[in-house]
Design an enzyme around this catalytic site. Structure first.
Site, PDB file in Angstrom:
ATOM      1  N   SER A   1       0.949  -1.174  -0.073  1.00  0.00           N
ATOM      2  CA  SER A   1       0.076   0.185  -0.048  1.00  0.00           C
ATOM      3  C   SER A   1       0.788   1.369   0.007  1.00  0.00           C
ATOM      4  CB  SER A   1      -0.944  -0.021   1.286  1.00  0.00           C
ATOM      5  OG  SER A   1      -1.580   1.142   1.584  1.00  0.00           O
TER       6      SER A   1
ATOM      7  N   TYR B   1      -2.048  -0.888  10.879  1.00  0.00           N
ATOM      8  CA  TYR B   1      -2.317  -1.205   9.288  1.00  0.00           C
ATOM      9  C   TYR B   1      -1.247  -0.750   8.588  1.00  0.00           C
ATOM     10  CZ  TYR B   1      -3.986  -1.037   4.594  1.00  0.00           C
ATOM     11  OH  TYR B   1      -4.027  -1.109   3.251  1.00  0.00           O
TER      12      TYR B   1
END
Length: 271
Positions: A139, A152
Site C-alpha cells: 500500500s 495497518y
C-alpha cells in the site's frame, strides 16, 4: 502443463480483478477467501468465460494454521503454484489506545504472518524449477507512519520491506517478487472502515480494476515495486525529503475526518 496462480483475498476488490487477468491469459486458479458462496459464483463466471480450471479453498488466513493447510491440500492434489498473489488483508481505523486488540492481532497475522508463511512454503519449489512470480499487495501506507491506522500502516511497511529484500535475494534464480503499492482505491474498504469522509479518500480514488491491471503488468515485467498513478508516485517520492515528524502530521491530518474525528474505533474489514 498449464500454469497456476494462487490468489488470496480473491472474493472482492483488487483480488477479484486480478483473477480475471490471470484467467484471461490462460492461468488455472486457486482462489482463497472466507466466503464460499462468493467464490463459487466467481468460479462459475471464470470457467464459463475463460474455460480454465479453478480450485476454491475456503480459509480464514487470520488463523495461524491456514497457510500450512492450504499448502498441504495443494501438495496432496499435486497442484503446482507458478504465481503466488498475497492480496488478502484488512485495516482498522481508530486510536490505538481504543481499538480492538484482538482485531489488531488478527490483522498482523493476516497482513504479515500469513503472507510470509505462504511465501516461505511455495518459494522453494519455484526456485527449484527456476521460474515463478510472487505479488505482495502492500500500500502507499508502506512509505510512512499512519496515525489513526497505526498498526495497518506498520504491516504494510513490513510487506514492502520484505518484498524488496526478497527480490534482491532472488536475483538470478528465475523467481521475481513484486510489491504493489496502491493509494486510496474504490474497493469498499473506505465505506466499511468508516473512511468515506476522510480527506484521504475525498481527494480522489482509483478503481480496483485499474490498480489490478497496473499491478499485473508490473508483475509480468518483473518490477520490484509498482505504484499505480502519478499522484501516488509523487507522494511516495516526496516523503523521502520531508522530516519524519512532518510526514506523520500530514498523514494524521488527511486520515482524520473532515468534520469530526471519532474517539471510538470504526468497523474493521477483511478481504
Amino acid at each position: 502443463m498449464g500454469k497456476t496462480a494462487l490468489i488470496t483475498g480473491a472474493s472482492s476488490g483488487i483480488g477479484r480483478d486480478l483473477t480475471k487477468l490471470f484467467a484471461r491469459d490462460g492461468y488455472d486458479l486457486v482462489l482463497v477467501a472466507r466466503s464460499e458462496s462468493v467464490l463459487s459464483r466467481l468460479t462459475k463466471e471464470l470457467q464459463e468465460q475463460f474455460g480454465i480450471s479453478v480450485k476454491v479453498i475456503v480459509k480464514d488466513l487470520a488463523l495461524p494454521a491456514s497457510p500450512v493447510e492450504i499448502y498441504e491440500e495443494l501438495q496432496k492434489e499435486s497442484i503446482r503454484v507458478n504465481v503466488l498473489v498475497n492480496n488478502a488483508g484488512f485495516g482498522l481505523y481508530g486510536f490505538f489506545s481504543e481499538t480492538d486488540g484482538q482485531a489488531e492481532w488478527e490483522m498482523i497475522q493476516l497482513n504479515i504472518a500469513a503472507l510470509t508463511q505462504l511465501t516461505k512454503l511455495f518459494l522453494p519449489a519455484m526456485m527449484e524449477r527456476g521460474e515463478g512470480k510472487i505479488l505482495n499487495v502492500a500500500s502507499m501506507a508502506a512509505f510512512q507512519p499512519g496515525p489513526l491506522m497505526a498498526v495497518y500502516y506498520a504491516t504494510k511497511a513490513y510487506v514492502l520491506s520484505f518484498s524488496e529484500a526478497l527480490a534482491n535475494e532472488l536475483q538470478g534464480t528465475g523467481v521475481s517478487v513484486t510489491a504493489l503499492c496502491p493509494g486510496p482505491t474504490s474497493t469498499g474498504f473506505e465505506k466499511r472502515a468508516g473512511l468515506e469522509q476522510s480527506k484521504l479518500f475525498k481527494s480522489g480514488t482509483m478503481d480496483s480494476e485499474t490498480v489490478a491491471n497496473i499491478g499485473y503488468v508490473g508483475l509480468m515485467q518483473n518490477k520490484t515495486v509498482v505504484i499505480p498513478g502519478l499522484k501516488n508516485k509523487l507522494m511516495a517520492f516526496s516523503v523521502r525529503f520531508l522530516p519524519r515528524n512532518t510526514v506523520t502530521r500530514i498523514v494524521r491530518m488527511v486520515q482524520g475526518k473532515l468534520k469530526h474525528e471519532p474517539r471510538t474505533p470504526s468497523q474493521n474489514i477483511k478481504a
